[in-house]
Design a protein around this motif. Sequence first.
Motif, PDB file in Angstrom:
ATOM      1  N   GLU A 145      39.135  48.134  53.458  1.00  0.00           N
ATOM      2  CA  GLU A 145      38.279  48.374  54.630  1.00  0.00           C
ATOM      3  C   GLU A 145      37.180  47.326  54.717  1.00  0.00           C
ATOM      4  O   GLU A 145      36.864  46.827  55.797  1.00  0.00           O
ATOM      5  N   GLU A 146      36.598  46.989  53.572  1.00  0.00           N
ATOM      6  CA  GLU A 146      35.502  46.006  53.583  1.00  0.00           C
ATOM      7  C   GLU A 146      35.982  44.624  54.019  1.00  0.00           C
ATOM      8  O   GLU A 146      35.239  43.877  54.647  1.00  0.00           O
ATOM      9  N   LEU A 147      37.217  44.292  53.669  1.00  0.00           N
ATOM     10  CA  LEU A 147      37.720  42.977  54.075  1.00  0.00           C
ATOM     11  C   LEU A 147      37.748  42.884  55.603  1.00  0.00           C
ATOM     12  O   LEU A 147      37.480  41.840  56.178  1.00  0.00           O
ATOM     13  N   VAL A 148      38.051  44.004  56.249  1.00  0.00           N
ATOM     14  CA  VAL A 148      38.110  44.026  57.712  1.00  0.00           C
ATOM     15  C   VAL A 148      36.703  44.093  58.309  1.00  0.00           C
ATOM     16  O   VAL A 148      36.360  43.335  59.212  1.00  0.00           O
ATOM     17  N   SER A 149      35.868  44.989  57.774  1.00  0.00           N
ATOM     18  CA  SER A 149      34.562  45.247  58.399  1.00  0.00           C
ATOM     19  C   SER A 149      33.530  44.188  58.019  1.00  0.00           C
ATOM     20  O   SER A 149      32.521  44.037  58.692  1.00  0.00           O
ATOM     21  N   ASP A 150      33.764  43.459  56.946  1.00  0.00           N
ATOM     22  CA  ASP A 150      32.758  42.526  56.439  1.00  0.00           C
ATOM     23  C   ASP A 150      33.391  41.154  56.195  1.00  0.00           C
ATOM     24  O   ASP A 150      33.242  40.562  55.128  1.00  0.00           O
ATOM     25  N   MET A 151      34.110  40.688  57.210  1.00  0.00           N
ATOM     26  CA  MET A 151      34.812  39.415  57.095  1.00  0.00           C
ATOM     27  C   MET A 151      33.836  38.271  56.781  1.00  0.00           C
ATOM     28  O   MET A 151      34.182  37.335  56.073  1.00  0.00           O
ATOM     29  N   GLY A 152      32.624  38.388  57.272  1.00  0.00           N
ATOM     30  CA  GLY A 152      31.626  37.338  57.057  1.00  0.00           C
ATOM     31  C   GLY A 152      31.368  37.112  55.572  1.00  0.00           C
ATOM     32  O   GLY A 152      31.223  35.970  55.118  1.00  0.00           O
ATOM     33  N   ARG A 153      31.333  38.202  54.818  1.00  0.00           N
ATOM     34  CA  ARG A 153      31.096  38.138  53.378  1.00  0.00           C
ATOM     35  C   ARG A 153      32.179  37.309  52.698  1.00  0.00           C
ATOM     36  O   ARG A 153      31.906  36.481  51.838  1.00  0.00           O
ATOM     37  N   VAL A 154      33.412  37.519  53.127  1.00  0.00           N
ATOM     38  CA  VAL A 154      34.538  36.825  52.512  1.00  0.00           C
ATOM     39  C   VAL A 154      34.566  35.360  52.938  1.00  0.00           C
ATOM     40  O   VAL A 154      34.759  34.462  52.121  1.00  0.00           O
ATOM     41  N   LYS A 155      34.326  35.138  54.226  1.00  0.00           N
ATOM     42  CA  LYS A 155      34.382  33.764  54.739  1.00  0.00           C
ATOM     43  C   LYS A 155      33.324  32.913  54.070  1.00  0.00           C
ATOM     44  O   LYS A 155      33.513  31.710  53.857  1.00  0.00           O
ATOM     45  N   ASN A 156      32.223  33.535  53.753  1.00  0.00           N
ATOM     46  CA  ASN A 156      31.153  32.864  53.043  1.00  0.00           C
ATOM     47  C   ASN A 156      31.650  32.327  51.690  1.00  0.00           C
ATOM     48  O   ASN A 156      31.397  31.188  51.321  1.00  0.00           O
ATOM     49  N   TYR A 157      32.400  33.164  50.975  1.00  0.00           N
ATOM     50  CA  TYR A 157      32.942  32.733  49.674  1.00  0.00           C
ATOM     51  C   TYR A 157      33.976  31.628  49.839  1.00  0.00           C
ATOM     52  O   TYR A 157      34.062  30.707  49.044  1.00  0.00           O
ATOM     53  N   LEU A 158      34.801  31.785  50.875  1.00  0.00           N
ATOM     54  CA  LEU A 158      35.921  30.859  51.018  1.00  0.00           C
ATOM     55  C   LEU A 158      35.525  29.598  51.756  1.00  0.00           C
ATOM     56  O   LEU A 158      36.281  28.627  51.787  1.00  0.00           O
ATOM     57  N   GLY A 159      34.348  29.633  52.382  1.00  0.00           N
ATOM     58  CA  GLY A 159      33.889  28.462  53.118  1.00  0.00           C
ATOM     59  C   GLY A 159      34.759  28.171  54.329  1.00  0.00           C
ATOM     60  O   GLY A 159      35.021  27.014  54.643  1.00  0.00           O
ATOM     61  N   VAL A 160      35.235  29.241  54.972  1.00  0.00           N
ATOM     62  CA  VAL A 160      36.061  29.036  56.179  1.00  0.00           C
ATOM     63  C   VAL A 160      35.323  29.493  57.422  1.00  0.00           C
ATOM     64  O   VAL A 160      34.306  30.164  57.325  1.00  0.00           O
ATOM     65  N   ARG A 177      45.035  41.114  54.081  1.00  0.00           N
ATOM     66  CA  ARG A 177      44.515  42.378  54.604  1.00  0.00           C
ATOM     67  C   ARG A 177      45.621  43.308  55.062  1.00  0.00           C
ATOM     68  O   ARG A 177      45.429  44.525  55.137  1.00  0.00           O
ATOM     69  N   LEU A 178      46.798  42.750  55.349  1.00  0.00           N
ATOM     70  CA  LEU A 178      47.929  43.593  55.746  1.00  0.00           C
ATOM     71  C   LEU A 178      48.473  44.414  54.579  1.00  0.00           C
ATOM     72  O   LEU A 178      48.965  45.513  54.783  1.00  0.00           O
ATOM     73  N   VAL A 179      48.420  43.851  53.387  1.00  0.00           N
ATOM     74  CA  VAL A 179      49.155  44.478  52.288  1.00  0.00           C
ATOM     75  C   VAL A 179      48.294  45.117  51.193  1.00  0.00           C
ATOM     76  O   VAL A 179      48.752  46.039  50.527  1.00  0.00           O
ATOM     77  N   ALA A 180      47.050  44.633  51.005  1.00  0.00           N
ATOM     78  CA  ALA A 180      46.369  44.975  49.746  1.00  0.00           C
ATOM     79  C   ALA A 180      45.432  46.173  49.836  1.00  0.00           C
ATOM     80  O   ALA A 180      44.885  46.484  50.890  1.00  0.00           O
ATOM     81  N   ASP A 181      45.241  46.820  48.697  1.00  0.00           N
ATOM     82  CA  ASP A 181      44.285  47.925  48.556  1.00  0.00           C
ATOM     83  C   ASP A 181      42.888  47.398  48.246  1.00  0.00           C
ATOM     84  O   ASP A 181      41.897  48.040  48.537  1.00  0.00           O
ATOM     85  N   ARG A 182      42.839  46.243  47.595  1.00  0.00           N
ATOM     86  CA  ARG A 182      41.568  45.756  47.062  1.00  0.00           C
ATOM     87  C   ARG A 182      41.667  44.252  46.880  1.00  0.00           C
ATOM     88  O   ARG A 182      42.761  43.717  46.647  1.00  0.00           O
ATOM     89  N   HIS A 183      40.528  43.582  47.009  1.00  0.00           N
ATOM     90  CA  HIS A 183      40.505  42.121  46.911  1.00  0.00           C
ATOM     91  C   HIS A 183      39.470  41.689  45.887  1.00  0.00           C
ATOM     92  O   HIS A 183      38.314  42.130  45.946  1.00  0.00           O
ATOM     93  N   ILE A 184      39.863  40.827  44.991  1.00  0.00           N
ATOM     94  CA  ILE A 184      38.959  40.326  43.965  1.00  0.00           C
ATOM     95  C   ILE A 184      38.650  38.868  44.303  1.00  0.00           C
ATOM     96  O   ILE A 184      39.568  38.061  44.445  1.00  0.00           O
TER      97      ILE A 184
END
Length: 235
Positions: free
Chosen positions: A220-235, A199-206
């Motif tokens: 922005e979504e990685l910051v505001s919607d961390m839950g969405r990402v954690k769901n994928y990563l299982g963390v 999240r420090l460096v990237a413009d977009r996350h796939i």
Amino acid sequence: ANAAPLLQVKDLRAWYNESQALHGMNFDVRPGELVTLIGRNGAGKSTTLRSIMGIVRKRTGSICYEDEELIGKRTFQIARKGIAYCPEERAIFSLLNVGENLTLPPVLRQGGVPDSELLKQFPNLRERRKSRGTLLSGGEQQMLAIARILRTGSQFLLLDEPSEGLAPVVVKEIGQLILRLKAQGYTILLVEQNLQFARLVADRHIVIEHGAVVDTLSAEELVSDMGRVKNYLGV
Ligand code: ATP
């Protein structure tokens, strides 16, 4: 942000012998963008980089770079187009010193950082220029692995988990280096497990799951919607 893609990946499938690792990847990267590939272990992030670079050779679909098809091309031909790859294990030559490691890759295109400039851009490495690869810290090895590919003149950098195994303060330094490269105009596709770093460096996350893209998030979504990402990563 609406520039034509520099890299366009369509329905990319890849195999290790009979075992299929990528099942139809679709994504693109625009010039000057810094994009991460995130996902669980074994999702296919490293395989995606290795398929672009032609290191995994059994692949189908389309990988279009500057309007040229890379599928069917060999790694040396892909490198000559200006794509460089930094593997997860960094692949520093342990018996060569920093200066020797730096000047080993061939100059493939115009626009590479000249030898006289390389060490100036990496003051930590300059201090260690006589040290053998094995004597470097993990962070110094990662710096060297990235510095080394700048000589070739490549403008598209594939970096596999540069933050891996490094202390937080060193991760920060690598982050600053990557941001500097982005500011210099390099286009970067980065495999990253460390979301704080991503999240420090990237413009977009796939987001990749089972060898396919399942979601894309803006910075922005990685910051505001961390839950969405954690769901994928299982963390
Ligand atoms: P990691 O961070 O653990 O490397 P990844 O998302 O980069 O995860 P890949 O390394 O691309 O995942 O692996 C994708 C799939 O391909 C996995 O099922 C993995 O077991 C398999 N695989 C990776 N490398 C090889 C190889 N050299 N030979 C056979 N199978 C492989």
